[in-house]
Design an enzyme around this catalytic site. Structure first.
Site, PDB file in Angstrom:
ATOM      1  N   TYR A  38     -12.341  -2.065  -3.680  1.00  0.00           N
ATOM      2  CA  TYR A  38     -12.843  -2.193  -2.308  1.00  0.00           C
ATOM      3  C   TYR A  38     -14.374  -2.096  -2.237  1.00  0.00           C
ATOM      4  CZ  TYR A  38      -8.297  -2.261   0.051  1.00  0.00           C
ATOM      5  OH  TYR A  38      -7.060  -2.622   0.527  1.00  0.00           O
ATOM      6  N   GLU A  40      -9.411 -11.046  -7.561  1.00  0.00           N
ATOM      7  CA  GLU A  40      -8.509  -9.907  -7.361  1.00  0.00           C
ATOM      8  C   GLU A  40      -7.286  -9.986  -8.281  1.00  0.00           C
ATOM      9  OE1 GLU A  40      -7.695  -9.660  -3.151  1.00  0.00           O
ATOM     10  OE2 GLU A  40      -9.755  -9.075  -2.693  1.00  0.00           O
ATOM     11  N   LYS A  44       0.817  -1.219   0.000  1.00  0.00           N
ATOM     12  CA  LYS A  44       0.000   0.000   0.000  1.00  0.00           C
ATOM     13  C   LYS A  44       0.858   1.281   0.000  1.00  0.00           C
ATOM     14  CE  LYS A  44      -3.937  -2.232   2.321  1.00  0.00           C
ATOM     15  NZ  LYS A  44      -4.884  -2.177   3.468  1.00  0.00           N
ATOM     16  N   HIS A  85      -2.171  -5.418   1.601  1.00  0.00           N
ATOM     17  CA  HIS A  85      -3.459  -6.104   1.440  1.00  0.00           C
ATOM     18  C   HIS A  85      -3.171  -7.526   1.008  1.00  0.00           C
ATOM     19  CE1 HIS A  85      -7.395  -7.270  -0.134  1.00  0.00           C
ATOM     20  NE2 HIS A  85      -6.729  -7.749  -1.171  1.00  0.00           N
TER      21      HIS A  85
END
Ligand SMILES: Nc1ncnc2c1ncn2[C@@H]1O[C@H](COP(=O)(O)OP(=O)(O)OP(=O)(O)O)[C@@H](O)[C@H]1O
Length: 140
Positions: free
Chosen positions: A51, A128, A11, A117
């Site tokens: 998200y 994903e 991130k 994540h």
């Protein structure tokens, strides 16, 4: 068990502090192979879509702003039980609760800016991974 794959994101709080290499070392030491990796700047629409499951949560807007505050590194990790192993290496969402030696214990700044994540199931991992990578970009 056959090798499994999971989607990891380093991130913006971690890329900003030049922690990509140290975080990747944690994955590799745990036996996870980085079989695809790219650094990118997410747009608000992309982060919001990624998200979307958290849309109704009170932290959703802040989370999207945080995820576009700088570049991220999206990666595919491969190994035995990769989903569970990655979550073990990451540690608890809130760094205050994360076990010693985990990425979040060592590097996370807060429950939001928590450095990484990782997919929470093999099924979500497949979705994903497809969000970020074409099959041709993944080389075991
Ligand atoms: N209470 C909160 N306040 C602010 N941000 C939060 C909070 N809870 C979660 N987040 C942020 O939203 C992300 C997704 O939340 P989730 O509960 O799915 O955590 P996780 O499964 O540990 O993390 P991830 O999905 O990123 O692997 C967290 O990693 C964190 O960045």
């Amino acid at each position: 068990m056959a090798a499994e794959r999971t989607l990891s994101i380093i991130k913006p709080d971690a890329t900003r502090r030049n922690l990509t290499g140290k975080i990747n070392a944690k994955f590799e030491e745990a036996g996870l192979r980085i079989v695809a990796q790219k650094r990118l700047q997410l747009t608000e629409a992309q982060a919001g879509a990624f998200y979307a499951v958290h849309k109704e949560r009170p932290f959703y807007k802040d989370l999207v702003s945080f995820m576009i505050s700088g570049p991220v590194v999206a990666q595919v990790l491969e190994g035995e039980n990769a989903v569970a192993k990655n979550r073990e290496v990451m540690g608890a969402t809130n760094p205050a609760n994360a076990a010693a030696g985990t990425i979040r214990k060592e590097f996370a700044e807060s429950i939001e800016a928590n450095s990484v994540h990782g997919s929470d199931s093999a099924e979500n991992a497949a979705t994903e991974i497809a969000f970020f990578f074409a099959g041709i970009e993944i080389t075991g």
